[in-house]
Design an enzyme around this catalytic site. Sequence first.
Site, PDB file in Angstrom:
ATOM      1  N   LYS A  45      24.671  20.108 -25.467  1.00 49.21           N
ATOM      2  CA  LYS A  45      24.196  20.379 -24.095  1.00 49.21           C
ATOM      3  C   LYS A  45      22.713  20.019 -24.003  1.00 49.21           C
ATOM      4  O   LYS A  45      21.942  20.336 -24.924  1.00 49.21           O
ATOM      5  CB  LYS A  45      24.406  21.858 -23.770  1.00 49.21           C
ATOM      6  CG  LYS A  45      24.023  22.260 -22.358  1.00 49.21           C
ATOM      7  CD  LYS A  45      24.311  23.741 -22.124  1.00 49.21           C
ATOM      8  CE  LYS A  45      24.005  24.190 -20.727  1.00 49.21           C
ATOM      9  NZ  LYS A  45      24.239  25.640 -20.530  1.00 49.21           N
ATOM     10  N   SER A  53      27.211  26.687 -16.773  1.00 49.32           N
ATOM     11  CA  SER A  53      26.386  25.514 -16.676  1.00 49.32           C
ATOM     12  C   SER A  53      26.681  24.456 -17.752  1.00 49.32           C
ATOM     13  O   SER A  53      26.234  23.310 -17.610  1.00 49.32           O
ATOM     14  CB  SER A  53      24.912  25.909 -16.771  1.00 49.32           C
ATOM     15  OG  SER A  53      24.636  26.550 -17.992  1.00 49.32           O
ATOM     16  N   SER A  95      28.031  30.717 -19.283  1.00 54.13           N
ATOM     17  CA  SER A  95      28.011  29.251 -19.250  1.00 54.13           C
ATOM     18  C   SER A  95      28.721  28.528 -20.377  1.00 54.13           C
ATOM     19  O   SER A  95      28.860  27.306 -20.308  1.00 54.13           O
ATOM     20  CB  SER A  95      26.574  28.756 -19.199  1.00 54.13           C
ATOM     21  OG  SER A  95      26.103  28.855 -17.891  1.00 54.13           O
TER      22      SER A  95
HETATM   23  N1  GLN Z   1      26.294  30.917 -13.830  1.00 52.94           N
HETATM   24  C1  GLN Z   1      25.302  31.837 -14.329  1.00 52.94           C
HETATM   25  C2  GLN Z   1      23.980  31.522 -13.699  1.00 52.94           C
HETATM   26  O1  GLN Z   1      23.950  30.711 -12.853  1.00 52.94           O
HETATM   27  C3  GLN Z   1      25.233  31.759 -15.818  1.00 52.94           C
HETATM   28  C4  GLN Z   1      24.483  30.599 -16.310  1.00 52.94           C
HETATM   29  C5  GLN Z   1      24.423  30.544 -17.792  1.00 52.94           C
HETATM   30  O2  GLN Z   1      25.128  31.252 -18.500  1.00 52.94           O
HETATM   31  N2  GLN Z   1      23.502  29.742 -18.293  1.00 52.94           N
HETATM   32  O3  GLN Z   1      22.986  32.077 -14.034  1.00 52.94           O
END
Ligand code: GLN
Length: 483
Positions: free
Chosen positions: A81, A156, A180
């Site tokens: 990532k 994400s 994420s």
């Molecule tokens: N979707 C969550 C957010 O927008 C989690 C994101 C993540 O785990 N990096 O913060």
Amino acid sequence: MELDLNVLTVASTRTAVEQRQVTATSLAEGFFAKIEAEDKQIHAYLTVSKERALAQAARIDAMADKGEALPPLAGVPIAIKDVMVTRGVRTTAGSKMLENFIPPYDCTAVSRLEAAGAVIIGKMNCDEFAMGSSNENSAYGPVRNPRDLSRVPGGSSGGSAACVAAGTAVAALGSDTGGSIRQPAAFCGVVGLMPTYGRVSRYGLIAFASSLDHIGPLTKSVSDAALILQQIAGRDPMDSTSADIPVPDYSAEIEPPVKGLRIGVPSEYFAEGLDPEVRRAVEGAIQKLAAAGCEVVPISLPHTKYAIPTYYVVATAEASSNLARYDGVRYGYRSPESATLSTMYRRTRDEGFGPEVKRRIMLGTYALSAGYYDAYYIKAQRVRTLLTRDFEQAFQKVDAIITPTTPTPAFKLGEKSDDPLAMYLADIYTVTADLAGIPGISVPCGTSKDGLPIGLQILAKHFHEPTIFRLAHAVEHAQAAVS
Ligand code: GLN
């Protein structure tokens, strides 16, 4: 090359390299060709790190030529990532702010994978600074779900989940701050593990919310997740929050029967808003675990309804502080031709950050500001303690907790992108584990009638990844028997 790249696992790739059915170099080249041919429509890759991958593959092939013992991940192509820094390889965090950023050092998880013989093949698309649940917040355009191109891959770590599902990498690393790793794994039909906070060093992970950020694997199988965790886990002097706790032999812990394990099923995670097909698939998997000898125990995690608001105070507060460093002076983008320093700061941040990141910085700055700090930030920290206690109490009665990973299967691109609150609710079942620091996995447990993957989440006590692997493996096994 005879190998079918689509079905390669971490273990089978290494075996193929070790038995010289394929060289690490030709394997890497096979993946580059596959990425070239297939990734245009998915857009999981932001950068293909050919030079670095081929140099590593050549090292592995030289070892094999000399008949030396190969390291545990020898020749395995792994995607990273784009929030983990890679020396000499562009690292963007999905942001325009870091569009041309070439880091001078490696993230510990990445260097450990490489030391174990893995071939780092590319950097994966993601929501900007890991903020999002659909990958639509990437400054470089969205990723499409390989199972249905009209749908999001989740976020994400959308690129990391999509490349594993599409077979354009054997495995990937993602990061999980509120879901994420697990949520995109569920949406793309792959395995996603968030280890215990402190199990894997965060050194070199571009910080979003430091008390919530975790690195973990996205893989085709539970045993692959165990093989990767084995290499990246353990104390790192460069991250003072990494735990000095011995790393067990995870692969050895997968096979023992699940008979006798007590699994908690929290009523709050099977309430309103849960898609009936997701419910049916998860309940079906729980029944199979019961048939395998697990004891199913109804439990309650009473503070669950406060998890999303708590997360969006704590995560944004930490983000507003972490992202203060992007001011055009030291890293990445700088707005050209400002007359004064303060104009340069303002323009850089205005032009470099996307709308969701700005929203988070503003929310977090507000929550931390004088007069509101006690009402929001301190209050949220207190509720975080209550959420953690919910789990502590539950784990006095059960060995693991099973829930759906997400309330629905993958949604359509554009469906929630104008409604941040609806988007935030995509993580309703995952943020709690980040707040408590406990480990969690998402493992496929079925498909909807439209053929969309459904994920089941397993949570356990701090550092009880072996329990998670055992149960996840049993779910995977039962699933394979059906499909
Ligand atoms: N979707 C969550 C957010 O927008 C989690 C994101 C993540 O785990 N990096 O913060």
